[in-house]
Write a protein that holds these residues in place. Structure first.
Motif, short mmCIF file in Angstrom:
data_model
loop_
_atom_site.label_atom_id
_atom_site.label_comp_id
_atom_site.label_asym_id
_atom_site.label_seq_id
_atom_site.Cartn_x
_atom_site.Cartn_y
_atom_site.Cartn_z
N GLY A 7 20.80 -38.79 13.49
CA GLY A 7 20.31 -39.55 12.63
C GLY A 7 18.18 -38.60 12.91
N VAL A 8 18.34 -39.28 14.33
CA VAL A 8 17.10 -38.59 14.87
C VAL A 8 17.15 -36.76 15.15
CG1 VAL A 8 16.23 -38.50 17.34
CG2 VAL A 8 16.38 -40.15 16.51
N ARG A 9 18.51 -36.48 15.28
CA ARG A 9 18.42 -34.56 15.09
C ARG A 9 18.33 -34.61 13.79
NH1 ARG A 9 17.63 -31.95 17.98
NH2 ARG A 9 19.79 -31.67 19.41
N GLN A 10 18.77 -35.42 12.65
CA GLN A 10 18.17 -34.35 11.41
C GLN A 10 16.65 -34.87 10.84
OE1 GLN A 10 20.52 -37.67 8.67
NE2 GLN A 10 22.56 -36.05 9.36
N LEU A 35 14.98 -27.04 17.09
CA LEU A 35 14.11 -26.17 18.40
C LEU A 35 14.66 -26.99 19.78
CD1 LEU A 35 10.35 -26.08 17.06
CD2 LEU A 35 12.28 -24.33 16.88
N PRO A 36 15.64 -26.70 19.86
CA PRO A 36 16.62 -27.27 20.85
C PRO A 36 16.21 -26.10 22.20
CG PRO A 36 17.95 -26.25 20.37
CD PRO A 36 17.01 -26.09 19.10
N PRO A 37 15.84 -26.80 23.54
CA PRO A 37 16.43 -29.09 23.90
C PRO A 37 14.94 -29.46 23.66
CG PRO A 37 15.69 -26.86 25.88
CD PRO A 37 15.46 -26.23 24.92
N ASP A 38 15.31 -30.63 22.54
CA ASP A 38 14.45 -31.76 21.97
C ASP A 38 14.84 -32.59 23.22
OD1 ASP A 38 12.84 -32.83 21.06
OD2 ASP A 38 13.30 -32.77 19.22
N SER A 39 13.74 -33.99 23.75
CA SER A 39 14.06 -34.81 23.81
C SER A 39 14.19 -36.38 23.36
CB SER A 39 13.01 -34.93 25.07
OG SER A 39 13.04 -34.12 26.20
N ILE A 40 14.42 -36.86 23.96
CA ILE A 40 14.47 -38.64 23.24
C ILE A 40 14.34 -39.70 23.91
CG2 ILE A 40 17.24 -38.59 22.91
CD1 ILE A 40 16.69 -39.09 20.30
N ALA A 73 23.12 -39.12 22.87
CA ALA A 73 21.70 -38.34 23.18
C ALA A 73 22.69 -37.22 23.37
CB ALA A 73 20.42 -38.21 23.51
N LEU A 74 22.74 -37.36 24.50
CA LEU A 74 23.56 -36.24 25.38
C LEU A 74 24.56 -35.84 24.65
CD1 LEU A 74 23.31 -37.94 28.82
CD2 LEU A 74 21.21 -35.89 28.46
N GLU A 75 25.46 -36.42 24.09
CA GLU A 75 26.49 -35.97 23.29
C GLU A 75 25.36 -34.43 21.96
OE1 GLU A 75 29.80 -35.97 23.21
OE2 GLU A 75 30.13 -36.99 25.08
N ASN A 76 24.52 -35.12 21.77
CA ASN A 76 23.32 -34.49 20.87
C ASN A 76 22.53 -33.20 21.27
OD1 ASN A 76 24.27 -35.49 18.25
ND2 ASN A 76 24.67 -36.88 19.31
N ARG A 77 22.90 -32.79 22.64
CA ARG A 77 22.32 -32.18 23.19
C ARG A 77 20.51 -31.97 23.17
NH1 ARG A 77 24.61 -28.71 26.48
NH2 ARG A 77 22.50 -28.48 26.27
N PHE A 78 20.46 -33.83 23.21
CA PHE A 78 18.88 -33.91 23.93
C PHE A 78 18.67 -34.02 24.95
CE2 PHE A 78 18.73 -35.59 18.99
CZ PHE A 78 18.16 -35.36 18.74
N LYS A 88 3.80 -36.73 23.96
CA LYS A 88 4.96 -35.86 23.31
C LYS A 88 5.09 -36.13 22.45
CE LYS A 88 3.30 -33.76 27.32
NZ LYS A 88 3.52 -33.06 27.47
N SER A 89 6.07 -35.35 21.90
CA SER A 89 6.34 -35.10 20.38
C SER A 89 7.98 -35.77 19.74
CB SER A 89 6.05 -33.89 19.49
OG SER A 89 6.99 -33.28 19.88
N HIS A 90 8.56 -36.25 21.20
CA HIS A 90 9.95 -36.96 20.91
C HIS A 90 9.78 -37.88 20.48
CE1 HIS A 90 8.44 -37.78 24.47
NE2 HIS A 90 9.66 -38.67 24.64
N ILE A 91 10.85 -38.21 19.65
CA ILE A 91 11.10 -39.43 19.12
C ILE A 91 11.38 -40.76 20.40
CG2 ILE A 91 12.75 -41.23 17.60
CD1 ILE A 91 11.09 -39.17 16.07
N ILE A 92 10.78 -41.59 20.42
CA ILE A 92 11.27 -42.90 21.42
C ILE A 92 11.85 -43.89 20.92
CG2 ILE A 92 9.89 -44.00 23.36
CD1 ILE A 92 8.04 -42.20 23.78
#
Length: 416
Positions: free
Chosen positions: A125-128, A133-138, A162-167, A258-262
């Motif tokens: 859901g976060v990825r959506q 623009l990978p790599p992104d962080s979470i 999150a790692l599974e989803n390439r974060f 930074k702009s990532h989701i927390i």
């Protein structure tokens, strides 16, 4: 379509669901009124509630179930449940799934090993909600200790997903959350959280991703974590596992710029629809690209460190230019009632004195929800002039209106 989501794992009372419901009603009337006239057709709902842990009981409790039913009458709302936690607690939500089959989801998606995972649903859901623009962080913000609380296990499961989803992944340990990284953990009946942190960083490295784990030095020092400086500006702790870095709180706040989701065990991410969504309720002192932080103080003062820690964290965010709003509600309003008196030789802290001391700080705004006072039959101490009382529309504006001078597409909501 703009999408918002909340992750809830703690107890969800009728009062909490009520202000959630009133905030949603404000949103749909003021910003998305067309949804009230016909059923939404978009594939992605406007609101998603991810429920795990004790929050799932609210779907079965008669009082809160009735409020959930009212919330689900809004077709743009969806609930995704943690199936494993439902089974663990013996909770049945068949009544809701039968009535709202497209809105209440009680089966989770599969990981690469064909095992269902609620936390993969959250990470997906976060990825959506993020630009491609990978790599992104979470990030995950942890304030509770491990073993006594399941939130530590939840945080690990979320970050592995999150790692599974390439974060790339980040963990921020604050208050009792610093205990996640203590050396020598050896539980016999649960997952070893310290070892899990090591495995998380190892897996991130093998995947070509970054793992960053930061702990607040003041929280750590208060709990007996000793550190030493290597003379080159690097702080080292001999009682923390390898990836666990004890640093000044401002180093952690740097990541919040930074702009990532927390997320945390009870938190949310609100997506701003852009300019024109309504008049800004308040504003940053200067243009900022840091996502605003809204902190909801829901616990009474003094019995735990949550209220004081929430205010201290808010001040640190505001000091570094992040627009920060603190809202006292539920039992959090007890921090604002009466005239607190401390023994002169007491080593404790006076929250009302703290509030008055930080009043006027740039980028910091303080509010209190009037219905929470009314429910408890108490009133605000009039000497706390920096705290503005608001009703449900005011809370809705804080959550959903784009603040002035903020050049970011979302804000973070942390429930203390």
């Amino acid at each position: 379509m703009t999408s918002h989501f909340f992750l809830l794992s703690g107890p969800v009372t009728g009062e909490r669901l009520s202000w959630f419901g009133e905030s949603l009603r404000f949103y749909f009337i003021q910003i998305y009124p067309e949804s009230l006239m016909f059923r939404a057709t978009t594939k992605s709902p406007v609101f998603t509630f991810y429920l795990t842990g004790d929050a799932l009981a609210s779907l079965e409790n008669p009082e809160t179930r009735q409020i959930w039913s009212a919330i689900l009458s809004l077709s743009a709302v969806r609930i995704i449940c943690d199936r494993q936690e439902l089974d663990l607690r013996g909770i049945s939500i068949e009544h809701l799934t039968m009535k709202n089959p497209n809105q209440v989801i009680d089966q989770n998606s599969l990981l690469h090993n064909n095992q269902p995972s609620f936390w993969n649903d959250v990470a997906t859901g976060v990825r959506q909600n993020r630009p491609p623009l990978p790599p992104d962080s979470i990030g995950w913000f942890q304030v509770e200790s491990p073993y006594m609380h399941r939130s530590a296990w939840h945080g690990l499961r979320f970050l592995f997903s999150a790692l599974e989803n390439r974060f790339s992944v980040e963990l921020y340990a604050y208050l009792d959350g610093v205990h996640l990284g203590h050396t020598g953990q050896g539980p016999t009946e649960s997952e070893n959280i310290g070892r899990g942190l090591l495995e998380l960083c190892d897996q991130a490295g093998k995947s070509g991703l970054t793992c960053r784990i930061l702990a607040c030095n003041r929280s750590a020092a208060a709990r007996g974590y000793r550190t030493w400086d290597d003379g080159k500006g690097v702080i080292v702790s001999v009682c923390a596992v390898r990836p666990f870095k004890i640093r000044d709180l401002n180093v952690m706040i740097d990541r919040f710029e930074k702009s990532h989701i927390i997320l945390s065990e009870n938190s949310g991410s609100i997506q701003f629809p852009g300019k024109g969504s309504g008049p800004p309720f308040d504003r940053a002192d200067q243009n900022t690209t840091a996502p605003p932080v809204t902190i909801l103080v829901t616990r009474s003062p003094y019995s735990t460190e949550h209220a004081y820690g929430a205010i201290a964290f808010a001040v640190a965010c505001a000091h570094q230019g992040i627009l920060t709003r603190v809202v006292f509600l539920e039992d959090g309003v007890y921090a604002l009632t009466g005239k607190e008196r401390f023994c002169p030789d007491s080593a404790g802290f006076n929250i009302q004195d703290l509030i008055n001391a930080v009043a006027g700080n740039e980028n910091l705004y303080l509010f209190a929800l009037t219905p929470s006072f009314q429910k408890r039959g108490v009133t605000r101490n009039k000497n706390l002039k920096a705290v503005l009382e608001i009703g449900y529309p005011g809370l809705g504006k804080i959550l959903f209106y784009l603040p002035g001078n903020v050049l970011m597409d979302h804000q973070r909501v942390l429930i203390f």
